[in-house]
Write a protein that holds these residues in place. Sequence first.
Motif, PDB file in Angstrom:
ATOM      1  N   TRP A 235       0.861  -1.188   0.000  1.00  0.00           N
ATOM      2  CA  TRP A 235       0.000   0.000   0.000  1.00  0.00           C
ATOM      3  C   TRP A 235       0.890   1.228   0.000  1.00  0.00           C
ATOM      4  O   TRP A 235       1.801   1.345   0.818  1.00  0.00           O
ATOM      5  CB  TRP A 235      -0.896  -0.012   1.238  1.00  0.00           C
ATOM      6  CG  TRP A 235      -1.932   1.069   1.300  1.00  0.00           C
ATOM      7  CD1 TRP A 235      -2.839   1.397   0.343  1.00  0.00           C
ATOM      8  CD2 TRP A 235      -2.187   1.951   2.404  1.00  0.00           C
ATOM      9  NE1 TRP A 235      -3.653   2.423   0.770  1.00  0.00           N
ATOM     10  CE2 TRP A 235      -3.278   2.782   2.035  1.00  0.00           C
ATOM     11  CE3 TRP A 235      -1.623   2.114   3.665  1.00  0.00           C
ATOM     12  CZ2 TRP A 235      -3.791   3.766   2.873  1.00  0.00           C
ATOM     13  CZ3 TRP A 235      -2.135   3.091   4.509  1.00  0.00           C
ATOM     14  CH2 TRP A 235      -3.210   3.904   4.118  1.00  0.00           C
ATOM     15  N   ILE A 236       0.651   2.135  -0.945  1.00  0.00           N
ATOM     16  CA  ILE A 236       1.427   3.369  -1.011  1.00  0.00           C
ATOM     17  C   ILE A 236       0.472   4.552  -1.060  1.00  0.00           C
ATOM     18  O   ILE A 236      -0.517   4.537  -1.795  1.00  0.00           O
ATOM     19  CB  ILE A 236       2.390   3.364  -2.224  1.00  0.00           C
ATOM     20  CG1 ILE A 236       3.234   4.636  -2.250  1.00  0.00           C
ATOM     21  CG2 ILE A 236       1.655   3.168  -3.529  1.00  0.00           C
ATOM     22  CD1 ILE A 236       4.378   4.584  -3.253  1.00  0.00           C
ATOM     23  N   VAL A 237       0.750   5.557  -0.238  1.00  0.00           N
ATOM     24  CA  VAL A 237      -0.097   6.745  -0.127  1.00  0.00           C
ATOM     25  C   VAL A 237       0.767   7.975  -0.355  1.00  0.00           C
ATOM     26  O   VAL A 237       1.906   8.037   0.111  1.00  0.00           O
ATOM     27  CB  VAL A 237      -0.757   6.842   1.262  1.00  0.00           C
ATOM     28  CG1 VAL A 237      -1.753   7.995   1.296  1.00  0.00           C
ATOM     29  CG2 VAL A 237      -1.444   5.547   1.628  1.00  0.00           C
ATOM     30  N   SER A 238       0.231   8.950  -1.065  1.00  0.00           N
ATOM     31  CA  SER A 238       0.988  10.168  -1.340  1.00  0.00           C
ATOM     32  C   SER A 238       0.128  11.403  -1.143  1.00  0.00           C
ATOM     33  O   SER A 238      -1.073  11.396  -1.427  1.00  0.00           O
ATOM     34  CB  SER A 238       1.515  10.151  -2.782  1.00  0.00           C
ATOM     35  OG  SER A 238       2.046  11.415  -3.144  1.00  0.00           O
ATOM     36  N   LYS A 239       0.766  12.463  -0.668  1.00  0.00           N
ATOM     37  CA  LYS A 239       0.123  13.768  -0.679  1.00  0.00           C
ATOM     38  C   LYS A 239       0.071  14.272  -2.120  1.00  0.00           C
ATOM     39  O   LYS A 239       0.821  13.806  -2.984  1.00  0.00           O
ATOM     40  CB  LYS A 239       0.900  14.756   0.194  1.00  0.00           C
ATOM     41  CG  LYS A 239       0.852  14.435   1.679  1.00  0.00           C
ATOM     42  CD  LYS A 239       1.620  15.476   2.488  1.00  0.00           C
ATOM     43  CE  LYS A 239       1.556  15.165   3.975  1.00  0.00           C
ATOM     44  NZ  LYS A 239       2.328  16.153   4.785  1.00  0.00           N
ATOM     45  N   LEU A 240      -0.799  15.235  -2.382  1.00  0.00           N
ATOM     46  CA  LEU A 240      -0.974  15.785  -3.721  1.00  0.00           C
ATOM     47  C   LEU A 240      -0.389  17.191  -3.805  1.00  0.00           C
ATOM     48  O   LEU A 240      -0.230  17.871  -2.785  1.00  0.00           O
ATOM     49  CB  LEU A 240      -2.460  15.825  -4.084  1.00  0.00           C
ATOM     50  CG  LEU A 240      -3.182  14.471  -4.095  1.00  0.00           C
ATOM     51  CD1 LEU A 240      -4.678  14.672  -4.292  1.00  0.00           C
ATOM     52  CD2 LEU A 240      -2.621  13.568  -5.180  1.00  0.00           C
ATOM     53  N   VAL A 241      -0.066  17.611  -5.014  1.00  0.00           N
ATOM     54  CA  VAL A 241       0.343  18.996  -5.238  1.00  0.00           C
ATOM     55  C   VAL A 241      -0.905  19.863  -5.141  1.00  0.00           C
ATOM     56  O   VAL A 241      -1.879  19.653  -5.871  1.00  0.00           O
ATOM     57  CB  VAL A 241       1.002  19.171  -6.622  1.00  0.00           C
ATOM     58  CG1 VAL A 241       1.317  20.645  -6.878  1.00  0.00           C
ATOM     59  CG2 VAL A 241       2.273  18.334  -6.717  1.00  0.00           C
ATOM     60  N   ASP A 242      -0.887  20.817  -4.232  1.00  0.00           N
ATOM     61  CA  ASP A 242      -2.054  21.667  -3.993  1.00  0.00           C
ATOM     62  C   ASP A 242      -2.046  22.837  -4.976  1.00  0.00           C
ATOM     63  O   ASP A 242      -1.701  23.967  -4.638  1.00  0.00           O
ATOM     64  CB  ASP A 242      -2.041  22.172  -2.550  1.00  0.00           C
ATOM     65  CG  ASP A 242      -3.314  22.934  -2.195  1.00  0.00           C
ATOM     66  OD1 ASP A 242      -4.296  22.823  -2.959  1.00  0.00           O
ATOM     67  OD2 ASP A 242      -3.319  23.637  -1.170  1.00  0.00           O
ATOM     68  N   SER A 243      -2.397  22.536  -6.216  1.00  0.00           N
ATOM     69  CA  SER A 243      -2.393  23.557  -7.257  1.00  0.00           C
ATOM     70  C   SER A 243      -3.268  23.086  -8.413  1.00  0.00           C
ATOM     71  O   SER A 243      -3.784  21.966  -8.397  1.00  0.00           O
ATOM     72  CB  SER A 243      -0.959  23.832  -7.733  1.00  0.00           C
ATOM     73  OG  SER A 243      -0.920  24.919  -8.625  1.00  0.00           O
TER      74      SER A 243
END
Length: 387
Positions: A235-243
Amino acid sequence: MKIVADTKKFATGIGSLLSIVEKANIKPVLSGLLIQVCDGCAKLCATDMDIFMSKSIDVKVRRDGSAIISARMLHDILRKIQDEEVIIESLHETEQVRVQGRNCQFTLSTFPVNQFPSFDNINEKIEFEISSYELSKLLESTSFSISSEETRYSLNGVCIKIEEGNKNILRAASTDCHRLSTSILRIKKACDPFEIILPKKSTEEFLRFAKASVSENLKFCVGERLVSLESSNTWIVSKLVDSKFPDYEGLIPDNNSNTLTIGSEYLSDAISRVSTVTSNALDKLRTVKFDITARQVEISAYGHSYTFAKEVISFSDTQASYQGEDLIIGFSPKYLLDVLRVLGKSSVDLLFGSSVAPVVITDSACKDSVFVVMPVKVKSVDMSLNS
């Protein structure tokens, strides 16, 4: 915690997480590997605060529990132990972990388990299944043109989206303003529209994960600020680019009428040979010139100290062909080679407009991936050499 693990499998599992483990000592616990033992398996977890990854490995469980150990040190130890199995045991009285082989023993310090960041709550809004092979193709076709300039925040990742009118088509795109890469894949089940920007490092990790999950369907989940990818044991989780990613579809020329059709590998080899003379040149000299006529394409390049190279591809001697007006245009060899590498050994179409217009590159048989490369002014190169 006490487990008996297959040495090679455990080391391989840790190795798949090392690219996420934080190297800098900004927060020491981020250099650690969290080992959680329960239900007959060990779950290995690593994070750098932007990406979280966990991997489950079958082990012989002697006692449940958790511990955080230096990931790189444990990996190095396991790679050097020659025993088939290794015992990993937490020592509660000293808050250490013991790693024991047949004739060797290591005692390692640990980090407090409660200091390890958690990414449990993704609150997914969108969820669908996707082929690992198709996802790897999608990301490989777009990851190389992500911008590295921190000032262009919205371009520091791959835009992934599903549009309202095409709920079965997953789209990806990236650009660094010198080139644009776009690709699509079809998913089996229609999905609600969404649009995210997956950061550059996360794109690399998702691509690595997809390639490792051979012939497996993955679960892709999108939340408000997180995105995750899941297989049977990872399982891999990532934050997103807030743009907001720019509207890239309007940047793809639709009226380029001069078409060069040629084998991708054949053209790549020619560009690579000719561009050898530019390897030590100044940035503005790293250019290959295409002189295209109805009979042939001549690829040439100037380098430092008046070095020069050219190669002529005759259409009568190869499978290549050209339909259009005579044209002279220049490009960065790296940008062309990156595109041709992704397209592999297939035949490709290069669609030209004019000597100052971007070129559109696609696979001759499959138009799922479209690439746009900006030209370089050839005259500026010649003037620099003659000055």
